[in-house]
Design a protein around this motif. Structure first.
Motif, PDB file in Angstrom:
ATOM      1  N   ARG A 493       1.166  -1.446   0.391  1.00 20.68           N
ATOM      2  CA  ARG A 493      -0.716  -0.065   0.123  1.00 20.68           C
ATOM      3  C   ARG A 493       0.834   1.155  -0.198  1.00 20.68           C
ATOM      4  N   PRO A 494       0.523   2.306  -0.786  1.00 17.64           N
ATOM      5  CA  PRO A 494       1.227   3.727  -1.002  1.00 17.64           C
ATOM      6  C   PRO A 494       1.229   4.824   0.467  1.00 17.64           C
ATOM      7  N   ARG A 495       2.396   4.523   0.919  1.00 21.98           N
ATOM      8  CA  ARG A 495       2.667   5.407   2.171  1.00 21.98           C
ATOM      9  C   ARG A 495       2.982   6.658   1.741  1.00 21.98           C
ATOM     10  N   GLU A 496       2.636   7.471   0.183  1.00 15.85           N
ATOM     11  CA  GLU A 496       2.868   8.932   0.592  1.00 15.85           C
ATOM     12  C   GLU A 496       2.214   8.634  -1.426  1.00 15.85           C
ATOM     13  N   TYR A 497       1.871  10.233  -1.443  1.00 14.51           N
ATOM     14  CA  TYR A 497       0.931  10.190  -2.487  1.00 14.51           C
ATOM     15  C   TYR A 497       1.955  11.685  -3.420  1.00 14.51           C
ATOM     16  N   THR A 498       1.729  11.329  -4.760  1.00 18.55           N
ATOM     17  CA  THR A 498       1.304  12.638  -5.507  1.00 18.55           C
ATOM     18  C   THR A 498       0.727  13.012  -6.929  1.00 18.55           C
ATOM     19  N   ILE A 499      -0.529  13.774  -6.126  1.00 19.67           N
ATOM     20  CA  ILE A 499      -1.975  13.905  -7.184  1.00 19.67           C
ATOM     21  C   ILE A 499      -1.190  15.287  -8.325  1.00 19.67           C
ATOM     22  N   ARG A 500      -2.220  14.258  -9.141  1.00 18.37           N
ATOM     23  CA  ARG A 500      -2.034  15.720 -10.516  1.00 18.37           C
ATOM     24  C   ARG A 500      -2.918  15.133 -11.594  1.00 18.37           C
ATOM     25  N   ARG A 506       5.213   9.266 -21.845  1.00 18.42           N
ATOM     26  CA  ARG A 506       5.481   8.154 -22.187  1.00 18.42           C
ATOM     27  C   ARG A 506       6.589   7.858 -22.949  1.00 18.42           C
ATOM     28  N   THR A 507       7.030   6.476 -23.805  1.00 16.06           N
ATOM     29  CA  THR A 507       6.963   6.287 -25.103  1.00 16.06           C
ATOM     30  C   THR A 507       5.982   6.059 -25.920  1.00 16.06           C
ATOM     31  N   SER A 508       6.530   6.080 -27.741  1.00 20.71           N
ATOM     32  CA  SER A 508       5.755   6.228 -28.265  1.00 20.71           C
ATOM     33  C   SER A 508       4.998   5.066 -28.419  1.00 20.71           C
ATOM     34  N   THR A 509       5.577   4.018 -28.021  1.00 21.30           N
ATOM     35  CA  THR A 509       4.849   2.755 -27.574  1.00 21.30           C
ATOM     36  C   THR A 509       3.608   2.504 -26.618  1.00 21.30           C
ATOM     37  N   GLY A 510       4.145   3.537 -25.711  1.00 19.64           N
ATOM     38  CA  GLY A 510       3.361   3.805 -24.026  1.00 19.64           C
ATOM     39  C   GLY A 510       4.034   3.604 -23.180  1.00 19.64           C
ATOM     40  N   LYS A 511       4.845   3.289 -23.041  1.00 15.66           N
ATOM     41  CA  LYS A 511       5.452   3.153 -21.896  1.00 15.66           C
ATOM     42  C   LYS A 511       5.863   3.949 -20.894  1.00 15.66           C
ATOM     43  N   ILE A 512       5.436   4.098 -20.226  1.00 23.73           N
ATOM     44  CA  ILE A 512       5.856   4.942 -18.814  1.00 23.73           C
ATOM     45  C   ILE A 512       7.677   5.830 -18.509  1.00 23.73           C
ATOM     46  N   LYS A 513       7.891   6.098 -18.882  1.00 24.19           N
ATOM     47  CA  LYS A 513       9.726   6.953 -19.083  1.00 24.19           C
ATOM     48  C   LYS A 513       9.482   6.870 -17.406  1.00 24.19           C
ATOM     49  N   ARG A 514      10.001   5.710 -16.793  1.00 21.75           N
ATOM     50  CA  ARG A 514      10.058   5.682 -15.371  1.00 21.75           C
ATOM     51  C   ARG A 514      10.875   6.256 -15.213  1.00 21.75           C
ATOM     52  N   GLY A 515      11.999   6.898 -14.883  1.00 22.29           N
ATOM     53  CA  GLY A 515      12.682   7.172 -14.653  1.00 22.29           C
ATOM     54  C   GLY A 515      12.651   8.542 -14.623  1.00 22.29           C
ATOM     55  N   ALA A 516      11.860   9.337 -15.651  1.00 23.72           N
ATOM     56  CA  ALA A 516      11.615  10.411 -15.413  1.00 23.72           C
ATOM     57  C   ALA A 516      10.909  11.201 -14.783  1.00 23.72           C
ATOM     58  N   ILE A 517       9.907  10.480 -14.388  1.00 18.90           N
ATOM     59  CA  ILE A 517       8.764  10.326 -13.130  1.00 18.90           C
ATOM     60  C   ILE A 517       9.550  10.467 -11.816  1.00 18.90           C
ATOM     61  N   THR A 518      10.456  10.034 -12.336  1.00 21.27           N
ATOM     62  CA  THR A 518      10.720   8.892 -10.238  1.00 21.27           C
ATOM     63  C   THR A 518      11.627  10.458 -10.022  1.00 21.27           C
ATOM     64  N   ASP A 519      12.547  11.005 -11.210  1.00 22.63           N
ATOM     65  CA  ASP A 519      14.248  12.203 -10.720  1.00 22.63           C
ATOM     66  C   ASP A 519      12.576  13.502 -10.918  1.00 22.63           C
ATOM     67  N   GLN A 520      11.185  13.816 -11.269  1.00 23.78           N
ATOM     68  CA  GLN A 520      10.566  14.621 -10.873  1.00 23.78           C
ATOM     69  C   GLN A 520       9.993  14.689  -9.521  1.00 23.78           C
ATOM     70  N   ALA A 521       9.221  13.618  -9.193  1.00 27.33           N
ATOM     71  CA  ALA A 521       8.794  13.376  -7.640  1.00 27.33           C
ATOM     72  C   ALA A 521       9.727  13.759  -6.717  1.00 27.33           C
ATOM     73  N   SER A 522      10.679  13.271  -7.018  1.00 29.30           N
ATOM     74  CA  SER A 522      12.377  13.341  -5.910  1.00 29.30           C
ATOM     75  C   SER A 522      12.113  14.763  -5.546  1.00 29.30           C
ATOM     76  N   GLU A 523      12.048  15.645  -6.409  1.00 27.69           N
ATOM     77  CA  GLU A 523      12.475  17.099  -6.675  1.00 27.69           C
ATOM     78  C   GLU A 523      11.618  17.563  -5.624  1.00 27.69           C
TER      79      GLU A 523
END
Length: 523
Positions: A493-500, A506-523
């Motif tokens: 169960r998540p212990r913290e949330y970022t709601i937006r 995502r990439t052109s095949t629809g995959k989430i760019k995981r590293g980019a989001i993690t970096d944003q959430a950590s800022e």
């Protein structure tokens, strides 16, 4: 057999039939496609010898001609992903050792930067825009001046295409394929959808992806069917193509299908001609299948694959989606798949250590249509490909690094990437499982989950949640939902949330760019 052998049969039998429909309405018969690709093959051979040619362009007749040309030359067409920067394309051309470059108007400025940073033996421009680079030739002039009779030394055996991995977590790797490997993929697509020469399939995903090429364009060419090109994704325009051309097939990733459903609810185009919609690349939710069935068509086929594997590893019929939501099906034609006990990336899994029904393990696969390595990355190749005592004609095992659950009937359900898993309080957490649970909340359109450091538990679950249009939700409401409405264990169960409200990158095949989001959430 090679793909080009099948293509030549199509030209002999259906030369006057339409092979391509461009987005601007232009049509090309199989005889015309054969003639233009022959001219290009002769022109490139004269300029490059057996050198590889990189191509930077959107979905257009010209890029399709370069694909067929690679099969005639036996010298690979390096299919560059146009959503990138010049520096990245230079590295890709260096990896592929490409000595030629073909580019179009939409990618002209980027191509000019590439040409300024790397020397090519030939550069050819598709379009009418002025090019600020020396020695660049006009594509149509090159074809007009070329010999229409295939050089007597051609067609040649060898590499035909080079694809690049998506690079969501690392630098893209160059994956070569020859004509026989691509034929296996093409015939697999024909068998999965039952494609014949009366079909017209729209490709809405970029041509440079493996799924677009070997799972869609090539199968339609083998069957003598028509490929309808859709370049800059526009859901309203795509629906118009479906209705006006009475398209029978559509290739699109889940995020595109969601947009198509949204557009269809207001436009109400006639989509009754659609007999097969192929999707994949990211999780196909139960909600998406339901929305497609209600507003567009109930003939949604889910697939699972990766660049190294060719067209796809597994295949799920529309009926499977309704009876077993979330499944990616069973192993595809020509493939052997096993779900085995996962091991660290520094080790090779044991093909005999298969998991029982209901358990999770890593997917490994082999097929004569599978690639056998990378061009420029022996270290990564050693981690992704391995042999055992049963190898040989069966080919090397490909390690997918994807974790799946297998049910008692052999249907697979993707859980997550081995690389994405993290440990919380001594328990393994797979982010995709938590993301899927969150996305069942009526106010959530998509979610991204990752681990953050914690002194007590080592790492705890953190979630980035995107709200649906017009909806809102609080952290407390999400937490209560996970406790009361989901099947998530407490440690997941998540212990913290970022709601937006902003969509996830995502990439052109629809995959989430995981590293980019993690970096944003950590800022």
């Amino acid at each position: 057999m090679r793909f080009f052998d099948a293509f030549r049969r199509t030209v002999r039998c259906h030369g006057g039939e339409t092979a391509l429909v461009a987005e601007d309405g232009r049509t090309f018969t199989y005889a015309e496609l054969d003639d233009r690709s022959t001219r290009l093959a002769n022109a490139l051979t004269a300029r490059l010898g057996d050198g590889r040619c990189a191509v930077l362009g959107g979905n257009s007749p010209a890029v399709i001609e370069t694909m067929v040309t690679g099969h005639k030359r036996g010298a690979a067409t390096a299919q560059l992903p146009f959503r990138g920067e010049a520096e990245e394309f230079v590295r890709m051309c260096e990896s592929a050792d490409a000595t030629g470059l073909i580019f179009d108007d939409d990618n002209r400025e980027t191509a000019e930067e590439v040409l300024a940073r790397r020397d090519f033996e030939a550069a050819i421009h598709v379009g009418d825009a002025d090019v600020d680079a020396a020695g660049v030739e006009s594509y149509e002039d090159v074809l007009a001046d070329a010999d229409p009779t295939l050089d007597e030394a051609l067609p040649a055996d060898g590499e035909c295409s080079i694809f690049f991995t998506s690079g969501t977590t690392s630098r893209p790797k160059a994956v070569p394929f020859d004509g026989e490997q691509l034929w296996y993929g093409a015939i697999q697509g024909v068998m999965e959808h039952g494609i014949d020469r009366t079909d017209a399939g729209i490709v809405a995903t970029p041509w440079y992806h493996m799924v677009s090429s070997d799972a869609w364009i090539y199968p339609h060419f083998v069957a003598g069917a028509t490929v309808v090109l859709h370049s800059d994704f526009d859901p309203a325009g795509l629906l118009e193509q479906v209705e006006e051309l009475e398209a029978t097939g559509l290739l699109a990733v889940p995020t595109q299908l969601d947009a198509v459903v949204d557009a269809q609810q207001s436009l109400e185009r006639d989509t009754s001609s659609l007999e097969y919609v192929r999707t994949g690349g990211s999780v196909v939710s139960e909600r998406l299948v339901e929305r497609m069935s209600e507003h567009v068509t109930d003939r949604v086929y889910n697939t699972y694959g990766m660049t190294e594997a060719g067209p796809n590893l597994t295949f799920s019929l529309p009926e499977d989606q309704q009876e077993r939501p979330g499944t990616v099906g069973k192993e595809a034609h020509t493939y052997e798949i096993r779900v085995v006990e996962p091991v660290p990336v520094t080790e090779h899994p044991d093909p005999e250590a298969t998991v029982d029904a209901g358990e999770q393990g890593e997917i490994i696969a082999r097929s004569p249509g599978c690639s056998t390595g990378y061009i420029d990355n022996p270290e990564a190749e050693a981690k992704s490909y391995f042999e055992d005592s049963e190898s040989g004609e069966n080919g090397k095992w490909l390690r997918t690094r994807d974790v799946a659950r297998i049910d008692e009937e052999g249907y697979l359900y993707i859980v997550d990437r081995v690389d994405n898993m993290f440990v919380s309080g001594g328990e393994n957490v797979y982010p995709v499982e938590v993301e899927q649970a969150l996305e069942t909340h009526p106010a959530v359109s998509e979610a991204y989950v990752f681990g953050v450091d914690d002194e007590r538990w080592g790492r705890v679950v953190s979630a980035v949640v995107v709200t649906s249009e017009g909806e809102s939700v609080t952290e407390a409401e999400l937490d209560e939902f996970c406790r009361e409405e989901s099947d998530l264990a407490n440690y997941k169960r998540p212990r913290e949330y970022t709601i937006r409200a902003e969509e996830l990158p995502r990439t052109s095949t629809g995959k989430i760019k995981r590293g980019a989001i993690t970096d944003q959430a950590s800022e």
